[in-house]
Design a protein around this motif. Structure first.
Motif, PDB file in Angstrom:
ATOM      1  N   VAL A  57       2.512  -2.216  -0.510  1.00 19.42           N
ATOM      2  CA  VAL A  57       2.119  -0.968   0.130  1.00 19.42           C
ATOM      3  C   VAL A  57       1.922   0.098  -0.938  1.00 19.42           C
ATOM      4  N   GLY A  58       0.758   0.766  -0.924  1.00 15.41           N
ATOM      5  CA  GLY A  58       0.453   1.827  -1.875  1.00 15.41           C
ATOM      6  C   GLY A  58       1.145   3.132  -1.526  1.00 15.41           C
ATOM      7  N   LYS A  59       0.771   4.162  -2.257  1.00 12.52           N
ATOM      8  CA  LYS A  59       1.372   5.483  -2.065  1.00 12.52           C
ATOM      9  C   LYS A  59       0.694   6.241  -0.933  1.00 12.52           C
ATOM     10  N   LYS A  60       1.469   7.180  -0.353  1.00 10.01           N
ATOM     11  CA  LYS A  60       0.970   8.118   0.663  1.00 10.01           C
ATOM     12  C   LYS A  60       0.390   7.412   1.895  1.00 10.01           C
ATOM     13  N   VAL A  61       1.020   6.322   2.314  1.00 10.10           N
ATOM     14  CA  VAL A  61       0.599   5.598   3.515  1.00 10.10           C
ATOM     15  C   VAL A  61       1.277   6.239   4.727  1.00 10.10           C
ATOM     16  N   VAL A  62       0.516   6.454   5.784  1.00 14.61           N
ATOM     17  CA  VAL A  62       1.033   7.027   7.030  1.00 14.61           C
ATOM     18  C   VAL A  62       1.085   5.917   8.075  1.00 14.61           C
ATOM     19  N   PRO A  72       5.220  -8.987   7.735  1.00 16.31           N
ATOM     20  CA  PRO A  72       4.958  -8.053   6.631  1.00 16.31           C
ATOM     21  C   PRO A  72       4.715  -8.746   5.297  1.00 16.31           C
ATOM     22  N   TRP A  73       5.250  -9.934   5.103  1.00 18.57           N
ATOM     23  CA  TRP A  73       5.056 -10.652   3.848  1.00 18.57           C
ATOM     24  C   TRP A  73       3.624 -11.142   3.696  1.00 18.57           C
ATOM     25  N   LEU A  74       2.803 -10.988   4.715  1.00 23.04           N
ATOM     26  CA  LEU A  74       1.381 -11.346   4.662  1.00 23.04           C
ATOM     27  C   LEU A  74       0.505 -10.099   4.814  1.00 23.04           C
ATOM     28  N   LEU A  75       0.987  -8.966   4.297  1.00 22.58           N
ATOM     29  CA  LEU A  75       0.296  -7.692   4.474  1.00 22.58           C
ATOM     30  C   LEU A  75       0.217  -6.925   3.165  1.00 22.58           C
ATOM     31  N   SER A  76      -0.966  -6.394   2.874  1.00 21.03           N
ATOM     32  CA  SER A  76      -1.099  -5.441   1.768  1.00 21.03           C
ATOM     33  C   SER A  76      -1.878  -4.231   2.272  1.00 21.03           C
ATOM     34  N   ILE A  77      -1.387  -3.054   1.884  1.00 22.56           N
ATOM     35  CA  ILE A  77      -1.973  -1.782   2.317  1.00 22.56           C
ATOM     36  C   ILE A  77      -2.180  -0.926   1.072  1.00 22.56           C
ATOM     37  N   GLY A  78      -3.379  -0.384   0.898  1.00 23.54           N
ATOM     38  CA  GLY A  78      -3.684   0.462  -0.253  1.00 23.54           C
ATOM     39  C   GLY A  78      -3.134   1.877  -0.095  1.00 23.54           C
ATOM     40  N   THR A  79      -3.492   2.736  -1.024  1.00 23.57           N
ATOM     41  CA  THR A  79      -3.019   4.120  -1.014  1.00 23.57           C
ATOM     42  C   THR A  79      -3.762   4.948   0.038  1.00 23.57           C
ATOM     43  N   GLU A 131     -11.935  -3.243   3.446  1.00 16.06           N
ATOM     44  CA  GLU A 131     -12.123  -2.669   2.122  1.00 16.06           C
ATOM     45  C   GLU A 131     -11.963  -1.149   2.165  1.00 16.06           C
ATOM     46  N   ASP A 132     -11.995  -0.531   1.009  1.00 10.11           N
ATOM     47  CA  ASP A 132     -11.764   0.912   0.883  1.00 10.11           C
ATOM     48  C   ASP A 132     -12.664   1.724   1.816  1.00 10.11           C
ATOM     49  N   GLY A 133     -12.079   2.760   2.425  1.00  9.28           N
ATOM     50  CA  GLY A 133     -12.834   3.711   3.227  1.00  9.28           C
ATOM     51  C   GLY A 133     -13.230   3.246   4.612  1.00  9.28           C
ATOM     52  N   VAL A 134     -12.776   2.090   5.043  1.00  5.87           N
ATOM     53  CA  VAL A 134     -13.131   1.567   6.374  1.00  5.87           C
ATOM     54  C   VAL A 134     -12.402   2.371   7.452  1.00  5.87           C
ATOM     55  N   TRP A 135     -13.078   2.557   8.577  1.00 10.82           N
ATOM     56  CA  TRP A 135     -12.466   3.195   9.736  1.00 10.82           C
ATOM     57  C   TRP A 135     -12.618   2.259  10.928  1.00 10.82           C
ATOM     58  N   ILE A 136     -11.481   1.856  11.490  1.00  8.14           N
ATOM     59  CA  ILE A 136     -11.463   1.049  12.713  1.00  8.14           C
ATOM     60  C   ILE A 136     -11.059   1.997  13.831  1.00  8.14           C
ATOM     61  N   GLY A 137     -11.967   2.222  14.777  1.00  8.90           N
ATOM     62  CA  GLY A 137     -11.766   3.210  15.829  1.00  8.90           C
ATOM     63  C   GLY A 137     -10.698   2.820  16.839  1.00  8.90           C
ATOM     64  N   ALA A 138     -10.344   3.791  17.677  1.00  8.26           N
ATOM     65  CA  ALA A 138      -9.305   3.595  18.693  1.00  8.26           C
ATOM     66  C   ALA A 138      -9.643   2.401  19.592  1.00  8.26           C
ATOM     67  N   ARG A 139      -8.642   1.558  19.814  1.00  9.15           N
ATOM     68  CA  ARG A 139      -8.735   0.388  20.683  1.00  9.15           C
ATOM     69  C   ARG A 139      -9.820  -0.608  20.276  1.00  9.15           C
TER      70      ARG A 139
END
Length: 184
Positions: A57-62, A72-79, A131-139
């Motif tokens: 998990v990167g920095k400043k993740v909300v 969780p051991w199969l998860l990576s999250i960027g900053t 990838e970077d900058g992707v937005w997955i909308g509500a639902r």
């Protein structure tokens, strides 16, 4: 005559097989008590716990309340990634979330399905990459074996059944490319 589905012959080929039962049980309770509830709204606590269970998990993740993460051991999250309320990350295999990615409320990432042609309803899995900058909308739902390339958008309520090209907006079920994405 067609064969029928026979779930008694299903072989559970879960991705967590290589992880200790104690770790899986502990995660079940941490996920239920800390992530899936609104009792602990702190992203810092959630990030720390994800790292303790093997996530990168990167920095400043909300991470908002109501989030459900299978492994969780199969998860990576960027900053600077945002994970909204009631997001479900059903990761039987790897899920990679890039930098500055937004998963809006109720979005679902699925890494598994079943072979409906198989009488035993065999498991089918494939990684999900945002990838970077992707937005997955509500639902919105991202199915297994999908890559959403840089800055792609999947609009609210849409279902990704094919890879999403970089810098395009996708809409519908199944999602189709509707227009380019511009950031001004």
């Amino acid at each position: 005559m067609n064969k029928q589905t026979d779930l008694s012959t299903y072989v559970h080929a879960a991705a967590h097989r290589n992880y200790s039962p104690l770790k899986r049980i502990l995660w079940f309770y941490v996920n239920t008590l800390i992530f899936k509830t609104g009792l602990f709204p702190s992203s810092r606590l959630k990030v720390m716990l994800l790292r303790c269970f093997g996530a990168k998990v990167g920095k400043k993740v909300v991470i908002r309340p109501g989030v459900n993460i299978k492994h969780p051991w199969l998860l990576s999250i960027g900053t600077h990634a945002w994970i909204g309320e009631n997001v479900w990350i059903d990761n039987l295999v790897q899920v990679s979330i890039g930098n500055h990615v937004c998963l809006s409320q109720g979005a679902t990432l699925l890494t598994g399905s079943h072979n409906y042609k198989d009488p035993a309803f065999g498991l089918i899995t494939g990684a999900v990459t945002l990838e970077d900058g992707v937005w997955i909308g509500a639902r919105a739902t991202v199915n297994h074996s999908i890559t959403a390339s840089s800055h792609a958008v999947l609009t609210a309520g849409s279902v990704a059944t094919k890879n999403l090209e970089a810098w395009f907006i996708y809409q519908g079920n199944p999602a189709s490319k509707t227009r380019p994405r511009f950031i001004s």
